[in-house]
Design a protein around this motif. Structure first.
Motif, PDB file in Angstrom:
ATOM      1  N   UNK A   1      15.947 -14.867 -12.205  1.00  0.00           N
ATOM      2  CA  UNK A   1      16.307 -13.496 -11.899  1.00  0.00           C
ATOM      3  C   UNK A   1      15.587 -13.101 -10.619  1.00  0.00           C
ATOM      4  N   UNK A   2      16.265 -12.302  -9.794  1.00  0.00           N
ATOM      5  CA  UNK A   2      15.692 -11.912  -8.511  1.00  0.00           C
ATOM      6  C   UNK A   2      15.922 -10.441  -8.231  1.00  0.00           C
ATOM      7  N   UNK A   3      14.975  -9.875  -7.507  1.00  0.00           N
ATOM      8  CA  UNK A   3      15.187  -8.548  -6.983  1.00  0.00           C
ATOM      9  C   UNK A   3      16.162  -8.601  -5.821  1.00  0.00           C
ATOM     10  N   UNK A   4      16.867  -7.503  -5.601  1.00  0.00           N
ATOM     11  CA  UNK A   4      17.910  -7.485  -4.579  1.00  0.00           C
ATOM     12  C   UNK A   4      17.380  -7.794  -3.183  1.00  0.00           C
TER      13      UNK A   4
ATOM     14  N   UNK B   1      15.111  -9.852  -2.209  1.00  0.00           N
ATOM     15  CA  UNK B   1      14.592 -11.197  -1.966  1.00  0.00           C
ATOM     16  C   UNK B   1      15.520 -12.298  -2.432  1.00  0.00           C
ATOM     17  N   UNK B   2      16.607 -11.971  -3.077  1.00  0.00           N
ATOM     18  CA  UNK B   2      17.465 -12.966  -3.720  1.00  0.00           C
ATOM     19  C   UNK B   2      17.941 -14.051  -2.759  1.00  0.00           C
ATOM     20  N   UNK B   3      18.212 -13.713  -1.532  1.00  0.00           N
ATOM     21  CA  UNK B   3      18.745 -14.660  -0.561  1.00  0.00           C
ATOM     22  C   UNK B   3      17.667 -15.427   0.202  1.00  0.00           C
ATOM     23  N   UNK B   4      16.403 -15.139  -0.065  1.00  0.00           N
ATOM     24  CA  UNK B   4      15.326 -15.761   0.689  1.00  0.00           C
ATOM     25  C   UNK B   4      14.260 -16.425  -0.173  1.00  0.00           C
ATOM     26  N   UNK B   5      14.058 -15.937  -1.370  1.00  0.00           N
ATOM     27  CA  UNK B   5      13.003 -16.446  -2.244  1.00  0.00           C
ATOM     28  C   UNK B   5      13.595 -17.297  -3.355  1.00  0.00           C
ATOM     29  N   UNK B   6      12.805 -18.263  -3.820  1.00  0.00           N
ATOM     30  CA  UNK B   6      13.203 -19.114  -4.928  1.00  0.00           C
ATOM     31  C   UNK B   6      12.041 -19.261  -5.898  1.00  0.00           C
ATOM     32  N   UNK B   7      12.288 -18.936  -7.145  1.00  0.00           N
ATOM     33  CA  UNK B   7      11.272 -19.106  -8.175  1.00  0.00           C
ATOM     34  C   UNK B   7      11.571 -20.383  -8.951  1.00  0.00           C
ATOM     35  N   UNK B   8      10.539 -21.110  -9.296  1.00  0.00           N
ATOM     36  CA  UNK B   8      10.697 -22.348 -10.038  1.00  0.00           C
ATOM     37  C   UNK B   8       9.510 -22.533 -10.965  1.00  0.00           C
ATOM     38  N   UNK B   9       9.637 -23.500 -11.858  1.00  0.00           N
ATOM     39  CA  UNK B   9       8.532 -23.756 -12.777  1.00  0.00           C
ATOM     40  C   UNK B   9       8.404 -25.227 -13.072  1.00  0.00           C
ATOM     41  N   UNK B  10       7.199 -25.639 -13.381  1.00  0.00           N
ATOM     42  CA  UNK B  10       6.891 -26.996 -13.803  1.00  0.00           C
ATOM     43  C   UNK B  10       6.324 -26.889 -15.207  1.00  0.00           C
ATOM     44  N   UNK B  11       7.130 -27.210 -16.190  1.00  0.00           N
ATOM     45  CA  UNK B  11       6.717 -27.043 -17.577  1.00  0.00           C
ATOM     46  C   UNK B  11       5.533 -27.932 -17.943  1.00  0.00           C
ATOM     47  N   UNK B  12       5.477 -29.126 -17.366  1.00  0.00           N
ATOM     48  CA  UNK B  12       4.383 -30.037 -17.683  1.00  0.00           C
ATOM     49  C   UNK B  12       3.052 -29.532 -17.155  1.00  0.00           C
ATOM     50  N   UNK B  13       3.088 -28.796 -16.054  1.00  0.00           N
ATOM     51  CA  UNK B  13       1.872 -28.254 -15.462  1.00  0.00           C
ATOM     52  C   UNK B  13       1.633 -26.806 -15.846  1.00  0.00           C
TER      53      UNK B  13
ATOM     54  N   UNK C   1       0.817  -1.221   0.000  1.00  0.00           N
ATOM     55  CA  UNK C   1       0.000   0.000   0.000  1.00  0.00           C
ATOM     56  C   UNK C   1       0.845   1.262   0.000  1.00  0.00           C
ATOM     57  N   UNK C   2       0.532   2.156  -0.919  1.00  0.00           N
ATOM     58  CA  UNK C   2       1.239   3.417  -0.989  1.00  0.00           C
ATOM     59  C   UNK C   2       2.613   3.350  -1.617  1.00  0.00           C
ATOM     60  N   UNK C   3       3.016   2.198  -2.111  1.00  0.00           N
ATOM     61  CA  UNK C   3       4.332   2.046  -2.706  1.00  0.00           C
ATOM     62  C   UNK C   3       4.223   1.597  -4.157  1.00  0.00           C
ATOM     63  N   UNK C   4       5.301   1.808  -4.881  1.00  0.00           N
ATOM     64  CA  UNK C   4       5.352   1.430  -6.285  1.00  0.00           C
ATOM     65  C   UNK C   4       5.512  -0.081  -6.422  1.00  0.00           C
ATOM     66  N   UNK C   5       5.023  -0.613  -7.512  1.00  0.00           N
ATOM     67  CA  UNK C   5       5.196  -2.025  -7.791  1.00  0.00           C
ATOM     68  C   UNK C   5       6.684  -2.367  -7.856  1.00  0.00           C
ATOM     69  N   UNK C   6       7.040  -3.530  -7.330  1.00  0.00           N
ATOM     70  CA  UNK C   6       8.429  -3.932  -7.215  1.00  0.00           C
ATOM     71  C   UNK C   6       8.648  -5.293  -7.861  1.00  0.00           C
ATOM     72  N   UNK C   7       9.722  -5.414  -8.599  1.00  0.00           N
ATOM     73  CA  UNK C   7      10.088  -6.696  -9.181  1.00  0.00           C
ATOM     74  C   UNK C   7      10.585  -7.647  -8.105  1.00  0.00           C
ATOM     75  N   UNK C   8      10.129  -8.897  -8.157  1.00  0.00           N
ATOM     76  CA  UNK C   8      10.518  -9.903  -7.178  1.00  0.00           C
ATOM     77  C   UNK C   8      11.390 -10.978  -7.809  1.00  0.00           C
ATOM     78  N   UNK C   9      10.881 -11.621  -8.851  1.00  0.00           N
ATOM     79  CA  UNK C   9      11.616 -12.726  -9.472  1.00  0.00           C
ATOM     80  C   UNK C   9      11.035 -13.015 -10.841  1.00  0.00           C
ATOM     81  N   UNK C  10      11.816 -13.694 -11.664  1.00  0.00           N
ATOM     82  CA  UNK C  10      11.362 -14.128 -12.974  1.00  0.00           C
ATOM     83  C   UNK C  10      12.085 -15.407 -13.352  1.00  0.00           C
TER      84      UNK C  10
END
Length: 127
Positions: free
Chosen positions: A59-62, A64-76, A41-50
């Motif tokens: 790719x990660x935003x600065x 969250x890089x050490x705490x978040x993990x993005x992954x994908x399941x191509x079959x799903x 709320x009240x803040x600009x949209x921020x990139x997290x991961x891709x």
């Protein structure tokens, strides 16, 4: 119509973990990459991961890089965001987005880098 549906948000305490999911629905479409963004709320949209579907380059935003993990399941055709060691500053609405044609220079753009956006899922972290 093309739709992206996020799920997995909720209310947690600092230090807890959450796993967000995002899947397209409705009309099928192809995309090169999926991104995660957040907006407090009240803040600009921020990139997290891709992540790219082919190869899984991440790719990660600065903040969250050490705490978040993005992954994908191509079959799903599903992308995930594993969020660990959550902090109150992580409180925001989290959105997933799809990029139809990969352009590295726009992967982290908060405005014009992606073609489709979900409606968001609320993540609230209390202290």
């Amino acid at each position: 119509q093309v739709q992206l549906v996020e799920s997995g948000g909720g209310l947690v305490q600092a230090g807890d973990s959450l796993r967000l999911s995002c899947s397209p629905s409705g009309r099928t479409f192809s995309s090169d990459a999926m991104g995660w963004f957040r907006q407090a709320p009240g803040k600009e949209r921020e990139f997290v991961a891709a992540i790219r579907w082919s190869g899984g380059t991440r790719y990660y935003g600065d903040s969250v890089k050490d705490r978040f993990t993005v992954s994908r399941d191509n079959t799903k055709n599903t992308v995930y965001l594993q969020m660990n060691s959550l902090k109150p500053e992580d409180t925001a609405v989290y959105y997933c987005a799809a990029m139809r044609s990969w352009t590295r220079g726009r992967a982290m753009s908060i405005s014009n880098g992606y073609d489709y956006w979900g409606q968001g899922t609320q993540v609230t972290v209390s202290s």
